[in-house]
Write an enzyme that holds these catalytic residues in place. Structure first.
Site, PDB file in Angstrom:
ATOM      1  N   LYS A 188       0.832  -1.210   0.000  1.00  0.00           N
ATOM      2  CA  LYS A 188       0.000   0.000   0.000  1.00  0.00           C
ATOM      3  C   LYS A 188       0.868   1.263   0.000  1.00  0.00           C
ATOM      4  CE  LYS A 188      -4.147  -2.371   1.311  1.00  0.00           C
ATOM      5  NZ  LYS A 188      -5.162  -2.749   2.281  1.00  0.00           N
ATOM      6  N   ARG A 237      -2.725 -10.358   5.102  1.00  0.00           N
ATOM      7  CA  ARG A 237      -3.055 -10.503   3.673  1.00  0.00           C
ATOM      8  C   ARG A 237      -1.927  -9.875   2.863  1.00  0.00           C
ATOM      9  NH1 ARG A 237      -5.357  -7.450  -0.218  1.00  0.00           N
ATOM     10  NH2 ARG A 237      -6.807  -8.451  -1.646  1.00  0.00           N
TER      11      ARG A 237
HETATM   12  N1  PMM Z   1      -7.075  -4.579   0.796  1.00  0.00           N
HETATM   13  C1  PMM Z   1      -7.342  -4.675  -0.511  1.00  0.00           C
HETATM   14  C2  PMM Z   1      -8.300  -5.602  -0.985  1.00  0.00           C
HETATM   15  N2  PMM Z   1      -8.965  -6.420  -0.141  1.00  0.00           N
HETATM   16  N3  PMM Z   1      -9.385  -7.155   2.054  1.00  0.00           N
HETATM   17  C3  PMM Z   1      -9.155  -7.045   3.364  1.00  0.00           C
HETATM   18  N4  PMM Z   1      -9.833  -7.826   4.215  1.00  0.00           N
HETATM   19  N5  PMM Z   1      -8.249  -6.170   3.881  1.00  0.00           N
HETATM   20  C4  PMM Z   1      -7.517  -5.331   3.082  1.00  0.00           C
HETATM   21  O1  PMM Z   1      -6.724  -4.532   3.606  1.00  0.00           O
HETATM   22  C5  PMM Z   1      -7.751  -5.393   1.672  1.00  0.00           C
HETATM   23  C6  PMM Z   1      -8.709  -6.339   1.196  1.00  0.00           C
HETATM   24  C7  PMM Z   1      -6.623  -3.774  -1.469  1.00  0.00           C
HETATM   25  O2  PMM Z   1      -5.408  -4.300  -1.850  1.00  0.00           O
HETATM   26  P1  PMM Z   1      -5.139  -5.062  -3.258  1.00  0.00           P
HETATM   27  O3  PMM Z   1      -5.675  -4.167  -4.350  1.00  0.00           O
HETATM   28  O4  PMM Z   1      -3.668  -5.189  -3.317  1.00  0.00           O
HETATM   29  O5  PMM Z   1      -5.829  -6.375  -3.240  1.00  0.00           O
END
Ligand code: PMM
Length: 269
Positions: free
Chosen positions: A204, A243
């Protein structure tokens, strides 16, 4: 939890796994590298992102959910849509990860209750297109904690079981860099809500900017060390899961932290 975005436009890995076969191969690789769960998403949530149609989201994710669960891999579905969640559970997914915590689709709570699947309730204040306009808090840790508590309480009233709830403070969602750091420093206050906690710092923007001069950022492909460190820090604090995109780097960080005696083996997820 390894991230598998089957999207053309996710901020971190958009386009890389948009092709179904490439996505499946990458999901298998994430599991082989040590991910206990592969989190499959078909909608980019980067700030400013436009939403795909429901049909398009289903087309992206369902074949991948099928293929990975057939191989015995535990899959969570990253979606804000009840019908996508239901179809993914039918295809073999066992966890529903909704960045809106059930707010974006009024049908989501009843689908979650029906399926009985664990449900990730992320802190959310609105869709990505204008979420950064909502990054205003008196005390970000106290406010996120209170909003998560209220959300969980509503979901329980709507029939979602206590054994289904996992909470997530939503790093980067309607948060400035300083809000994200404050939430990481104050993670105990989220953990002491008493629910399992998931945390997603991976690649991020705040990790791109830390330690750099104004206007100078680590590129996306140079943020995995910072991700591994923040994830090991969160594991040390006692979160249920982290994650991440680069599973190998985070497994290394968790192994080192464990050797230093700061992370329990059962905290690895
Ligand atoms: N961040 C993203 C997408 N899904 N789900 C949860 N539970 N927590 C998060 O912080 C989260 C998520 C955005 O990141 P990406 O675009 O790299 O998937």
């Amino acid at each position: 939890m390894g991230v598998l975005n089957v999207t053309p436009d996710s901020f971190s890995d958009g386009g890389q796994w948009a092709d179904g076969d490439a996505a499946i191969a990458h999901g298998v690789q994430l599991a082989a590298e040590g991910a206990s769960i592969v989190d499959i998403g078909g909608e980019s949530t980067r700030p400013g992102a436009e939403r795909p149609s429901e049909l398009e989201e289903l087309r992206r994710v369902i074949p991948v959910v099928h293929a990975l669960t057939e191989q015995g891999i535990t899959v969570s579905i990253d979606t804000m849509r009840a019908e996508v969640a239901r179809a993914a559970i039918d295809a073999g997914a066992t966890i529903i990860n909704d960045v809106s915590g059930g707010l974006a689709d009024p049908q989501m709570p009843s689908v979650v209750a029906e399926t009985g699947a664990p449900f990730v309730v992320m802190h959310w204040r609105g869709h990505s297109v204008d979420m950064q306009d909502r990054a205003h808090y008196d005390d970000v840790v106290a406010d996120v904690r209170a909003e998560l508590e209220a959300r969980v309480s509503t979901l329980r009233d709507q029939g979602v079981g206590d054994d289904q709830i996992i909470v997530d403070p939503g790093i980067g969602f309607a948060k400035t860099a300083e809000h994200n750091w404050a939430l990481l420093r104050g993670l105990e206050r989220i953990i002491d809500l008493g629910w399992p906690v998931l945390i997603g710092t991976s690649r991020k923007a705040f990790l791109g900017r830390i330690g750099r001069a104004e206007g100078d950022e680590r590129p996306l492909d140079r943020r995995d060390v910072a991700t591994a460190i923040t994830s090991a820090f969160a594991a040390r604090r006692g979160v249920w899961g982290v994650r991440v995109h680069d599973v190998t780097a985070t497994v290394d960080a968790l192994d080192v932290a464990a050797a230093l005696g700061v992370v329990n083996e059962e905290e690895r997820s």
